[in-house]
Design a protein around this motif. Structure first.
Motif, short mmCIF file in Angstrom:
data_model
loop_
_atom_site.label_atom_id
_atom_site.label_comp_id
_atom_site.label_asym_id
_atom_site.label_seq_id
_atom_site.Cartn_x
_atom_site.Cartn_y
_atom_site.Cartn_z
N PHE A 297 0.29 -2.71 9.42
CA PHE A 297 1.21 -2.93 8.31
C PHE A 297 2.39 -1.97 8.41
N PRO A 298 3.62 -2.43 8.15
CA PRO A 298 4.78 -1.54 8.26
C PRO A 298 4.70 -0.34 7.30
N THR A 299 4.79 0.86 7.84
CA THR A 299 4.65 2.10 7.06
C THR A 299 5.67 2.18 5.94
N ALA A 300 6.93 1.85 6.22
CA ALA A 300 7.98 1.95 5.20
C ALA A 300 7.68 1.04 4.01
N THR A 301 7.18 -0.15 4.27
CA THR A 301 6.83 -1.08 3.20
C THR A 301 5.68 -0.53 2.39
N MET A 302 4.68 0.05 3.07
CA MET A 302 3.55 0.62 2.35
C MET A 302 4.02 1.74 1.43
N ARG A 303 4.86 2.62 1.94
CA ARG A 303 5.32 3.76 1.13
C ARG A 303 6.13 3.30 -0.08
N THR B 195 -7.73 -11.40 -0.92
CA THR B 195 -7.81 -9.96 -1.16
C THR B 195 -7.85 -9.25 0.19
N PHE B 196 -6.90 -8.35 0.38
CA PHE B 196 -6.84 -7.55 1.61
C PHE B 196 -7.05 -6.08 1.25
N ARG B 197 -7.56 -5.33 2.20
CA ARG B 197 -7.66 -3.87 2.04
C ARG B 197 -6.61 -3.22 2.93
N LEU B 198 -5.76 -2.42 2.30
CA LEU B 198 -4.77 -1.62 3.02
C LEU B 198 -5.42 -0.27 3.26
N TYR B 199 -5.55 0.09 4.51
CA TYR B 199 -6.24 1.33 4.89
C TYR B 199 -5.28 2.21 5.68
N THR B 200 -5.26 3.49 5.36
CA THR B 200 -4.42 4.41 6.13
C THR B 200 -5.30 5.46 6.78
N ARG B 201 -4.97 5.76 8.02
CA ARG B 201 -5.69 6.81 8.75
C ARG B 201 -5.02 8.14 8.47
N LYS B 202 -5.79 9.17 8.36
CA LYS B 202 -5.21 10.51 8.22
C LYS B 202 -4.79 10.94 9.60
N HIS C 9 1.49 10.67 9.59
CA HIS C 9 1.82 9.29 9.99
C HIS C 9 0.62 8.42 9.65
N PRO C 10 0.66 7.75 8.49
CA PRO C 10 -0.54 7.07 8.00
C PRO C 10 -1.01 5.87 8.82
N LYS C 11 -0.10 5.25 9.59
CA LYS C 11 -0.47 4.07 10.39
C LYS C 11 -1.29 3.08 9.57
N PRO C 12 -0.69 2.50 8.52
CA PRO C 12 -1.45 1.58 7.66
C PRO C 12 -1.84 0.30 8.37
N VAL C 13 -3.05 -0.18 8.03
CA VAL C 13 -3.56 -1.43 8.59
C VAL C 13 -4.22 -2.24 7.48
#
Length: 128
Positions: free
Chosen positions: A31-37, A62-69, A73-77
């Motif tokens: 998922f695009p990081t800028a859009t998530m933020r 229903t989707f789950r947006l998950y970010t890695r620590k 740089h969260p790298k959302p998926v």
């Protein structure tokens, strides 16, 4: 990121679009990081958020947006629900997914899917 009206429906605002890769179709959607933020507020300390989108058939997913620590740089998926969506919609590498806001106050999140097809010697994005 500028919000722009989608070509498909007046009053609809595009959040982001992405052409699907093999990872997006087979594992998880990056998922695009800028859009998530800008549009998704994760609670402090939380790494995931479930949200709903409506497709053009008025089916709610229903989707789950998950970010890695990962060093800021969260790298959302998108994880939960995404692969079921891919399978049910018959998505393939090269298809385009567009997340949009619609409704009277741009308060509903939607998802559009398109496929690039060649027609009479030129390319077109057709709705799926």
């Amino acid at each position: 990121m500028h919000m722009q009206s989608s070509e498909s429906e007046p009053g609809m605002k595009e959040l982001c679009s992405k052409i699907l890769t093999a990872t997006d179709v087979g594992v998880r959607f990056s998922f695009p990081t800028a859009t998530m933020r800008e549009h998704f507020k994760l609670l402090e300390g939380s790494q995931s958020l479930d949200f709903q989108v409506m497709d053009k058939y008025s089916k709610v997913w229903t989707f789950r947006l998950y970010t890695r620590k990962n060093d800021g740089h969260p790298k959302p998926v998108l994880t939960k629900g995404w692969l079921d969506f891919v399978k049910r919609m018959g998505l393939k590498v090269g298809d385009k997914v567009i997340f949009v806001l619609h409704g009277n106050h741009n308060d509903h999140l939607g998802i559009l899917v398109k496929r690039n097809i060649k027609l009479l010697g030129s390319e077109h994005w057709a709705d799926l």
